[in-house]
Scaffold this motif. Structure first.
Motif, mmCIF file in Angstrom:
data_model
loop_
_atom_site.group_PDB
_atom_site.id
_atom_site.type_symbol
_atom_site.label_atom_id
_atom_site.label_comp_id
_atom_site.label_asym_id
_atom_site.label_seq_id
_atom_site.Cartn_x
_atom_site.Cartn_y
_atom_site.Cartn_z
ATOM 1 N N ILE A 153 0.857 -1.186 0.000
ATOM 2 C CA ILE A 153 0.000 0.000 0.000
ATOM 3 C C ILE A 153 0.894 1.238 0.000
ATOM 4 C CG2 ILE A 153 -1.835 1.238 1.212
ATOM 5 C CD1 ILE A 153 -2.648 -1.582 0.263
ATOM 6 N N ASN A 154 0.731 2.077 -1.026
ATOM 7 C CA ASN A 154 1.535 3.292 -1.094
ATOM 8 C C ASN A 154 0.656 4.540 -0.922
ATOM 9 O OD1 ASN A 154 0.291 3.663 -3.567
ATOM 10 N ND2 ASN A 154 2.078 3.072 -4.761
ATOM 11 N N VAL A 155 1.286 5.684 -0.872
ATOM 12 C CA VAL A 155 0.581 6.947 -0.658
ATOM 13 C C VAL A 155 -0.431 7.198 -1.775
ATOM 14 C CG1 VAL A 155 0.878 9.453 -0.500
ATOM 15 C CG2 VAL A 155 2.491 7.938 0.664
ATOM 16 N N ALA A 156 -0.064 6.902 -3.010
ATOM 17 C CA ALA A 156 -0.968 7.136 -4.145
ATOM 18 C C ALA A 156 -2.264 6.342 -3.995
ATOM 19 C CB ALA A 156 -0.283 6.772 -5.458
ATOM 20 N N LEU A 157 -2.179 5.103 -3.571
ATOM 21 C CA LEU A 157 -3.381 4.294 -3.390
ATOM 22 C C LEU A 157 -4.265 4.880 -2.292
ATOM 23 C CD1 LEU A 157 -5.038 1.814 -4.121
ATOM 24 C CD2 LEU A 157 -3.699 0.519 -2.471
#
Length: 109
Positions: free
Chosen positions: A64-68
């Protein structure tokens, strides 16, 4: 006076009505700032996706990254705005609109 002329005069009378102007003011005071805020939030997401790839690609946990997270928050904010508008309309817009509608219906019958 034809029916069409009568309808036009009723609409012109409503448009000039002080309470109708208040209804429009209340709507605009909520809708325009909220629209601007949402567009700014959306454009922030787009700009960060294009020019801050390192930040947006940063892993928060697992895959899970910031963009998601930001992308999912776009959906959350959209539903929140719809809910907030429904509450605002119920309290501030609908009562006044109902008063105006009943007044107009009484004049046209």
């Amino acid at each position: 006076m034809t029916a069409r002329q009568h309808d036009a005069s009723v609409y012109e009378e409503i448009q000039a009505n002080e309470r109708f102007q208040e209804l429009k003011r209340r709507f605009r005071n909520w809708a325009f700032p909220m629209t601007a805020a949402f567009l700014a939030w959306y454009l922030l997401y787009v700009v960060l996706s294009g020019w801050a790839r390192g930040f947006m690609g940063a892993k928060v946990f697992g895959n899970i990254n910031v963009a998601l997270i930001f992308g999912l928050l776009q959906f959350v904010s959209t539903f929140w705005i719809a809910w907030a508008y429904a509450r605002y309309a119920e309290k501030k817009l609908d009562p006044l609109a109902d008063e105006i509608r009943h007044e107009v219906e009484g004049k046209t019958e």
